[in-house]
Design a protein around this motif. Sequence first.
Motif, mmCIF file in Angstrom:
data_model
loop_
_atom_site.group_PDB
_atom_site.id
_atom_site.type_symbol
_atom_site.label_atom_id
_atom_site.label_comp_id
_atom_site.label_asym_id
_atom_site.label_seq_id
_atom_site.Cartn_x
_atom_site.Cartn_y
_atom_site.Cartn_z
ATOM 1 N N ALA A 182 43.640 37.809 39.785
ATOM 2 C CA ALA A 182 43.259 38.347 41.090
ATOM 3 C C ALA A 182 42.091 39.318 40.956
ATOM 4 O O ALA A 182 41.147 39.294 41.757
ATOM 5 N N ASP A 183 42.132 40.184 39.944
ATOM 6 C CA ASP A 183 41.050 41.141 39.722
ATOM 7 C C ASP A 183 39.739 40.425 39.379
ATOM 8 O O ASP A 183 38.661 40.825 39.843
ATOM 9 N N LEU A 184 39.838 39.368 38.579
ATOM 10 C CA LEU A 184 38.639 38.603 38.235
ATOM 11 C C LEU A 184 38.038 37.973 39.477
ATOM 12 O O LEU A 184 36.810 37.973 39.656
ATOM 13 N N GLY A 185 38.897 37.431 40.360
ATOM 14 C CA GLY A 185 38.392 36.849 41.601
ATOM 15 C C GLY A 185 37.611 37.861 42.415
ATOM 16 O O GLY A 185 36.536 37.556 42.964
ATOM 17 N N ALA A 186 38.105 39.090 42.500
ATOM 18 C CA ALA A 186 37.406 40.139 43.245
ATOM 19 C C ALA A 186 36.071 40.473 42.578
ATOM 20 O O ALA A 186 35.055 40.692 43.265
ATOM 21 N N ARG A 187 36.048 40.507 41.240
ATOM 22 C CA ARG A 187 34.790 40.799 40.527
ATOM 23 C C ARG A 187 33.769 39.683 40.734
ATOM 24 O O ARG A 187 32.569 39.940 40.877
ATOM 25 N N VAL A 188 34.250 38.440 40.730
ATOM 26 C CA VAL A 188 33.345 37.313 40.961
ATOM 27 C C VAL A 188 32.724 37.423 42.350
ATOM 28 O O VAL A 188 31.497 37.295 42.518
ATOM 29 N N ASP A 189 33.540 37.675 43.375
ATOM 30 C CA ASP A 189 33.021 37.838 44.734
ATOM 31 C C ASP A 189 31.951 38.921 44.780
ATOM 32 O O ASP A 189 30.851 38.735 45.327
ATOM 33 N N ARG A 190 32.287 40.078 44.221
ATOM 34 C CA ARG A 190 31.384 41.235 44.291
ATOM 35 C C ARG A 190 30.089 40.980 43.515
ATOM 36 O O ARG A 190 28.987 41.249 44.018
ATOM 37 N N THR A 191 30.222 40.414 42.317
ATOM 38 C CA THR A 191 29.042 40.190 41.474
ATOM 39 C C THR A 191 28.099 39.166 42.088
ATOM 40 O O THR A 191 26.875 39.358 42.101
ATOM 41 N N LEU A 192 28.645 38.070 42.595
ATOM 42 C CA LEU A 192 27.798 37.031 43.187
ATOM 43 C C LEU A 192 27.080 37.551 44.424
ATOM 44 O O LEU A 192 25.906 37.220 44.656
ATOM 45 N N ALA A 193 27.767 38.375 45.220
ATOM 46 C CA ALA A 193 27.140 38.937 46.414
ATOM 47 C C ALA A 193 26.026 39.913 46.036
ATOM 48 O O ALA A 193 24.928 39.868 46.606
ATOM 49 N N GLU A 194 26.309 40.782 45.081
ATOM 50 C CA GLU A 194 25.314 41.785 44.683
ATOM 51 C C GLU A 194 24.082 41.134 44.053
ATOM 52 O O GLU A 194 22.958 41.631 44.207
ATOM 53 N N ALA A 195 24.271 40.017 43.344
ATOM 54 C CA ALA A 195 23.163 39.332 42.685
ATOM 55 C C ALA A 195 22.511 38.282 43.585
ATOM 56 O O ALA A 195 21.569 37.597 43.139
ATOM 57 N N GLN A 235 26.639 29.548 37.769
ATOM 58 C CA GLN A 235 27.602 29.077 36.773
ATOM 59 C C GLN A 235 27.683 30.031 35.585
ATOM 60 O O GLN A 235 28.779 30.378 35.115
ATOM 61 N N GLU A 236 26.531 30.457 35.089
ATOM 62 C CA GLU A 236 26.514 31.344 33.925
ATOM 63 C C GLU A 236 27.177 32.675 34.224
ATOM 64 O O GLU A 236 27.888 33.231 33.382
ATOM 65 N N ARG A 237 26.972 33.211 35.433
ATOM 66 C CA ARG A 237 27.556 34.503 35.766
ATOM 67 C C ARG A 237 29.081 34.403 35.866
ATOM 68 O O ARG A 237 29.796 35.279 35.363
ATOM 69 N N VAL A 238 29.579 33.344 36.481
ATOM 70 C CA VAL A 238 31.030 33.167 36.583
ATOM 71 C C VAL A 238 31.634 32.987 35.195
ATOM 72 O O VAL A 238 32.667 33.587 34.865
ATOM 73 N N GLU A 239 31.000 32.168 34.373
ATOM 74 C CA GLU A 239 31.521 31.936 33.014
ATOM 75 C C GLU A 239 31.513 33.221 32.193
ATOM 76 O O GLU A 239 32.442 33.478 31.416
ATOM 77 N N ALA A 240 30.481 34.048 32.345
ATOM 78 C CA ALA A 240 30.411 35.305 31.592
ATOM 79 C C ALA A 240 31.522 36.260 32.018
ATOM 80 O O ALA A 240 32.140 36.927 31.172
ATOM 81 N N LEU A 241 31.793 36.333 33.310
ATOM 82 C CA LEU A 241 32.876 37.196 33.787
ATOM 83 C C LEU A 241 34.225 36.712 33.262
ATOM 84 O O LEU A 241 35.077 37.509 32.869
ATOM 85 N N ALA A 242 34.405 35.396 33.254
ATOM 86 C CA ALA A 242 35.683 34.840 32.796
ATOM 87 C C ALA A 242 35.875 35.045 31.304
ATOM 88 O O ALA A 242 36.999 35.262 30.835
ATOM 89 N N ALA A 243 34.790 34.981 30.538
ATOM 90 C CA ALA A 243 34.892 35.053 29.080
ATOM 91 C C ALA A 243 35.474 36.381 28.607
ATOM 92 O O ALA A 243 36.096 36.452 27.555
ATOM 93 N N GLY A 244 35.301 37.423 29.383
ATOM 94 C CA GLY A 244 35.812 38.713 28.964
ATOM 95 C C GLY A 244 37.163 39.066 29.532
ATOM 96 O O GLY A 244 37.595 40.217 29.450
ATOM 97 N N THR A 245 37.857 38.083 30.105
ATOM 98 C CA THR A 245 39.143 38.346 30.759
ATOM 99 C C THR A 245 40.255 37.603 30.040
ATOM 100 O O THR A 245 40.232 36.372 29.943
ATOM 101 N N VAL A 246 41.229 38.337 29.553
ATOM 102 C CA VAL A 246 42.356 37.751 28.822
ATOM 103 C C VAL A 246 43.432 37.290 29.802
ATOM 104 O O VAL A 246 43.695 37.948 30.810
#
Length: 281
Positions: A182-195, A235-246
């Motif tokens: 859930a936290d990753l989903g929120a970060r993805v939303d925020r990061t994609l919007a800001e970028a 795609q790269e931004r989503v994959e990078a965010l996911a890579a650091g999430t256990v």
Amino acid sequence: MICEPETPPPADRTDAVYAYAVLLRNEAVERAARELCGVDGLPVRILRGTDTAAVVSDVPADAFTEEAVAQRLDDITDLERLARDHHQVIAALASHAALLPLRLATVYLDDDSLLRRLHADAGHFRTTLNQLEGHDEWGVKIYAHPPATTAPPGDRPRSGRDYLRARRTSREGHELAHQAAADLGARVDRTLAEANLATGVRHHRPQPAALSAKPGENVVNAAYLVPRQHTRSFQERVEALAAGTVGVRVEITGPWAPYSFASPPPEQAERTDPAIPRTTS
């Protein structure tokens, strides 16, 4: 190659109009549509309005009454075939111009009924199609997938207390993974919007586990409207965010026609017009 029905329709057949999508008038789409077969193998054509148009097929009216459509949607085999035919028409034309996909099994009495709808909602259609131009829909599903905590073979709990402790550890691991997703989903939303890598987002209900052959519980089921020039960066931004999430698994799908962003006019859900009956899923 022009699409031709396997058998000519009977002379006394009464037709209805099955609508796939709305678009701004476009010669390239009109040429491409002439080559397509749609639902039930029927030819596709373009119905022109003033400055918008609809992608349609003429269908037997008695096969697309409200009752007949309901029966088709209840039959999984028929539903899959109808959905596949519907999507293939939209996918084939989406590369030529922005399309506003309509819901599966949207049917009008005749051309005049659909033309009245195109005219009544012209402002909404123009605005939405201009927003969709140059964009694709991409899906991002995030699954809670905690690391396995199964004890090695033969290493059974030595007591009831050990068993309860192992159960608690497993449950806590699942809860942590769910929160991480859930936290990753929120970060993805925020990061994609800001970028500025996505101009819109829609959140759908999580997908049932039975529909996925891979492990994990679907927590986030999001669709993003992505400018085509930003596809790789998205795609790269989503994959990078996911890579650091256990404890999570991420699935990116697309590109799709923008089904999730084809919302009807705000007042349409409240409006009824007996002259323009529509059958929808």
